[in-house]
Design a protein around this motif. Structure first.
Motif, short mmCIF file in Angstrom:
data_model
loop_
_atom_site.label_atom_id
_atom_site.label_comp_id
_atom_site.label_asym_id
_atom_site.label_seq_id
_atom_site.Cartn_x
_atom_site.Cartn_y
_atom_site.Cartn_z
N CYS A 102 0.84 -1.19 0.00
CA CYS A 102 0.00 0.00 0.00
C CYS A 102 0.87 1.24 0.00
O CYS A 102 1.85 1.31 0.73
N VAL A 103 0.49 2.21 -0.82
CA VAL A 103 1.19 3.49 -0.86
C VAL A 103 0.42 4.48 0.01
O VAL A 103 -0.74 4.78 -0.26
N VAL A 104 1.07 4.93 1.07
CA VAL A 104 0.49 5.92 1.96
C VAL A 104 0.97 7.28 1.49
O VAL A 104 2.16 7.55 1.45
N VAL A 105 0.02 8.12 1.11
CA VAL A 105 0.38 9.42 0.56
C VAL A 105 0.77 10.39 1.66
O VAL A 105 1.69 11.18 1.51
N GLN A 106 0.10 10.31 2.79
CA GLN A 106 0.34 11.24 3.89
C GLN A 106 -0.02 10.55 5.19
O GLN A 106 -1.02 9.86 5.27
N GLY A 107 0.78 10.74 6.21
CA GLY A 107 0.52 10.18 7.52
C GLY A 107 0.06 11.24 8.50
O GLY A 107 0.46 12.41 8.39
N TYR A 108 -0.78 10.84 9.45
CA TYR A 108 -1.32 11.78 10.45
C TYR A 108 -1.33 11.12 11.82
O TYR A 108 -1.44 9.90 11.94
N ASP A 109 -1.26 11.95 12.86
CA ASP A 109 -1.38 11.46 14.23
C ASP A 109 -2.84 11.35 14.65
O ASP A 109 -3.17 10.63 15.58
N GLU A 110 -3.73 12.09 13.98
CA GLU A 110 -5.16 12.10 14.31
C GLU A 110 -5.95 11.61 13.10
O GLU A 110 -5.67 12.03 11.96
N LYS A 111 -6.95 10.77 13.35
CA LYS A 111 -7.73 10.26 12.23
C LYS A 111 -8.65 11.33 11.64
O LYS A 111 -9.01 11.25 10.48
N GLY A 112 -9.01 12.34 12.42
CA GLY A 112 -9.82 13.44 11.90
C GLY A 112 -9.10 14.19 10.78
O GLY A 112 -9.71 14.57 9.78
N ALA A 113 -7.82 14.43 10.97
CA ALA A 113 -7.03 15.12 9.94
C ALA A 113 -6.91 14.27 8.68
O ALA A 113 -6.97 14.79 7.56
N ALA A 114 -6.78 12.96 8.86
CA ALA A 114 -6.72 12.06 7.71
C ALA A 114 -8.05 12.06 6.95
O ALA A 114 -8.08 12.03 5.72
#
Length: 161
Positions: free
Chosen positions: A123-135
């Motif tokens: 899987c290619v993750v384009v951007q990582g976040y600490d909060e699922k709301g931001a994702a």
């Protein structure tokens, strides 16, 4: 004379039983139809719908959230965030790396590739976040952030376990 007769019968029987591409295709189609019938077309359709259905409501949006253990392919595990937005899945690692490299070069994202134990895909993750709301916000506005084509039917959040 009997011996000659038996040899001729055996030769004709063997010549009549040869396989052709049409025979293979017919057998394949028949087996595929039987499998789908035994499985039930509605069950198959339901399984596909369940795979694509939203699994969580985040900030008022229905977002597909998959919780899975994964292995980071090229980077270190510590550099990944808890929630990652997945925009492509591949069977081959070379294809995932190529897509990741294009995301980094053309779009400027700090993308990375992971191998999920649940999906058995790269899987290619384009951007990582600490909060699922931001994702979830990123997924909602993905057209504004990304110009490249998203290669999954619906981008989703991969939660690191």
């Amino acid at each position: 004379m009997k011996r000659f007769f038996y040899i001729m019968v055996m030769a004709l029987a063997l010549a009549a039983c040869h396989t052709t591409e049409e025979n293979y295709k017919a057998a394949y189609d028949k087996a595929k139809e039987r499998t789908r019938d035994n499985m039930g077309g509605s069950f198959y359709d339901k399984a596909q719908a369940d795979r694509m259905r939203p699994t969580e409501i985040i900030g008022g949006d229905s977002v597909r959230l998959i919780r899975s253990y994964f292995n980071v392919v090229d980077d270190k595990y510590e550099t990944t965030k808890k929630y990652g937005v997945v925009v492509a899945e591949f069977d081959q690692v070379i294809n995932a790396r190529s897509y990741r490299d294009r995301l980094k070069k053309n779009e400027g994202f700090e993308s990375y590739v992971v191998y999920t134990n649940r999906e058995k895909k790269y899987c290619v993750v384009v951007q990582g976040y600490d909060e699922k709301g931001a994702a979830a916000v990123f997924i909602r506005n993905i057209g504004q952030y990304m110009k490249m084509k998203v290669l999954v039917p619906r981008p989703y959040i991969l939660q690191r376990l």
